[in-house]
Design a protein around this motif. Structure first.
Motif, short mmCIF file in Angstrom:
data_model
loop_
_atom_site.label_atom_id
_atom_site.label_comp_id
_atom_site.label_asym_id
_atom_site.label_seq_id
_atom_site.Cartn_x
_atom_site.Cartn_y
_atom_site.Cartn_z
N GLY A 11 0.91 -1.53 -0.10
CA GLY A 11 -0.43 0.09 -0.20
C GLY A 11 0.60 1.42 -0.18
O GLY A 11 2.01 1.25 -0.86
N GLU A 12 -0.08 2.74 0.75
CA GLU A 12 0.76 3.95 0.55
C GLU A 12 2.48 3.71 1.40
O GLU A 12 2.73 3.13 2.04
CB GLU A 12 0.51 4.63 1.50
CG GLU A 12 1.12 5.70 1.81
CD GLU A 12 1.43 6.58 1.03
OE1 GLU A 12 2.57 6.94 1.31
OE2 GLU A 12 0.81 6.94 -0.11
N GLY A 15 4.28 4.35 4.59
CA GLY A 15 2.78 4.53 6.35
C GLY A 15 3.36 2.85 6.57
O GLY A 15 4.30 2.39 6.00
N GLY A 17 2.69 -0.15 5.85
CA GLY A 17 2.75 -1.31 4.77
C GLY A 17 4.40 -1.71 4.88
O GLY A 17 4.13 -3.13 4.63
N PRO A 118 -2.47 -1.11 3.59
CA PRO A 118 -3.03 0.01 3.98
C PRO A 118 -3.36 1.16 2.63
O PRO A 118 -1.97 1.33 2.70
CB PRO A 118 -3.16 0.31 5.40
CG PRO A 118 -1.68 -0.02 5.25
CD PRO A 118 -1.83 -1.47 5.09
N VAL A 119 -4.00 1.57 2.16
CA VAL A 119 -3.49 3.21 1.36
C VAL A 119 -4.21 4.66 1.99
O VAL A 119 -4.86 4.09 2.81
CB VAL A 119 -4.25 2.88 -0.22
CG1 VAL A 119 -3.30 1.51 -0.79
CG2 VAL A 119 -5.65 2.29 -0.16
N GLN A 120 -3.74 5.05 1.44
CA GLN A 120 -3.77 6.51 1.72
C GLN A 120 -5.02 7.40 0.36
O GLN A 120 -4.17 7.56 -0.28
CB GLN A 120 -2.87 7.83 2.08
CG GLN A 120 -2.83 8.28 2.65
CD GLN A 120 -3.25 8.42 4.33
OE1 GLN A 120 -3.15 7.75 4.90
NE2 GLN A 120 -3.96 9.73 4.95
N GLY A 296 -5.12 1.81 9.35
CA GLY A 296 -4.87 2.58 7.82
C GLY A 296 -3.74 2.60 7.84
O GLY A 296 -2.91 1.53 8.81
N THR A 297 -3.34 3.38 7.18
CA THR A 297 -0.93 3.83 7.25
C THR A 297 -0.63 4.23 8.34
O THR A 297 0.19 3.32 8.18
CB THR A 297 -1.36 4.57 5.65
OG1 THR A 297 -1.94 5.72 6.31
CG2 THR A 297 -2.21 4.36 4.36
N LEU A 299 0.75 6.60 9.44
CA LEU A 299 1.17 7.27 9.24
C LEU A 299 3.18 7.67 10.18
O LEU A 299 4.26 7.74 10.06
CB LEU A 299 1.62 9.04 8.48
CG LEU A 299 0.66 8.58 7.56
CD1 LEU A 299 0.13 9.97 6.55
CD2 LEU A 299 1.94 7.59 6.61
N ALA A 302 4.84 4.64 11.27
CA ALA A 302 6.43 3.81 9.90
C ALA A 302 7.74 4.08 10.76
O ALA A 302 8.25 5.30 10.74
CB ALA A 302 5.84 4.90 8.78
#
Length: 335
Positions: A11-12, A15, A17, A118-120, A296-297, A299, A302
């Motif tokens: 994904g993002e 993030g 992922g 997860p993507v943003q 979710g990502t 952030l 990360a």
């Protein structure tokens, strides 16, 4: 029989992922796994995390490595350098390309299933690409007319009639056809993918108290109830429309195989309360298996080493089981 082969899209790239992919490599799953991502981004994140990582290029022939710290990768390259936690709209095309490769690989039989990180959504839309989510993307890519979003946490399964819509638009999308297609899809997938011969499904009403006999809304009387009566006539074991505020009590859920909720925040808060960090998102109705993490990502996490891989582990395990059942309905789910 050869091992199930799954694709994984982190994904993002800014993030968690990417963190999850590196963490996954430390304890490879008992199946074939191909990560579709930028190898340089993976290696850089592994350095940030202080974890070993060896990249093996995916060529469609060699089996996935099973040694700790190794990851088989189908390479796709980012447009801009990735900084953990910092979104970059120019990398939106990279994210969508990983999803396209994974979906097309499943359709071609290269992969038996797909697990997504997860993507943003906001940064993809900021890049000028309309994008409402994985579910809708894979539906369009596969050319199917209708899919259903279901989340699974332990023995609780919650499917949705509508997904990513503003609340003001929900009632207009709860149509007879939408309810009918959703319940039929859930019923069929519980039979084929989970092996449940006669699923028992609970169906929520749309309005408080399931409309209170029409005093709080008539969708239960005019839309949901008649569809359920029709499907019961086809032999389905359905209960509803039920008030959502009491549907999720332990007594009501006892013996139920799935719940169909009318909208996103009617059913998913309960499920995520019950199993957040271990829940799995499943897309029903696709021509291939697709599962996803339930978060979710993140952030802010990360590159910090504080990401939790629990949901990814559950998503991989469920994808492996469902893909194995599709390949050989009477075989065990060994990889």
């Amino acid at each position: 029989m050869t091992a199930v082969r799954l694709a994984f899209t982190p994904g993002e790239p800014a993030g968690i992922g990417i963190d999850l992919a590196v963490m996954l490599a430390q304890n490879p799953p008992d199946c074939g796994l191909v990560c579709i991502a930028d190898p340089d981004v993976l290696l850089a994140r592994a350095r940030d995390l202080g974890l070993p990582l060896t990249i093996h290029a995916f060529d469609g022939k060699r089996p996935a490595p099973r040694e700790a710290g190794a990851l088989q990768v189908a390479a796709v390259h980012v447009a801009e350098a990735v900084v953990p936690g910092a979104l970059q709209p120019r990398n939106a095309a990279y994210v969508l390309e990983t999803l396209r490769i994974a979906a097309d690989g499943c359709l071609a039989g290269t992969f038996d299933g797909l697990v997504t990180g997860p993507v943003q959504k906001s940064v993809i839309n900021d890049a000028g690409v309309p994008f409402s989510g994985h579910t809708e993307f894979f539906c369009e890519r596969s050319g199917v007319g209708h899919v259903v979003m279901m989340l699974v946490a332990g023995g609780l399964r919650v499917a949705l009639v509508t997904t990513h819509l503003p609340l003001r638009d929900v009632a207009g999308q709860v149509t007879s056809e939408a309810v009918r297609r959703t319940v039929r899809t859930v019923h069929g997938c519980l039979q084929s993918d989970w092996g449940i011969e006669r699923p028992r499904i609970l169906v929520a009403g749309l309005n408080p108290h399931a409309g209170e006999g029409g005093h709080l809304g008539r969708e239960e009387i005019e839309v949901i109830g008649p569809v359920l009566a029709e499907l019961r006539g086809e032999g389905m074991a359905l209960e509803g429309p039920l008030p959502a505020d009491t549907l999720f009590t332990p007594r009501q859920l006892q013996g139920a195989d799935a719940v169909v909720a009318m909208y996103h925040d009617q059913g998913l808060p309960v499920l995520k309360h019950a199993g957040f960090g271990r829940a799995v998102n499943v897309t029903l109705g696709l021509p291939f298996v697709r599962t996803s993490v339930d978060h979710g990502t993140a952030l802010d996490l990360a590159g910090t080493g504080r990401a939790d891989a629990g949901s990814l582990s559950e998503a991989l395990q469920l994808a492996r089981e469902l893909a194995a059942r599709r390949r050989a309905p009477d075989a065990a789910t060994g990889g």
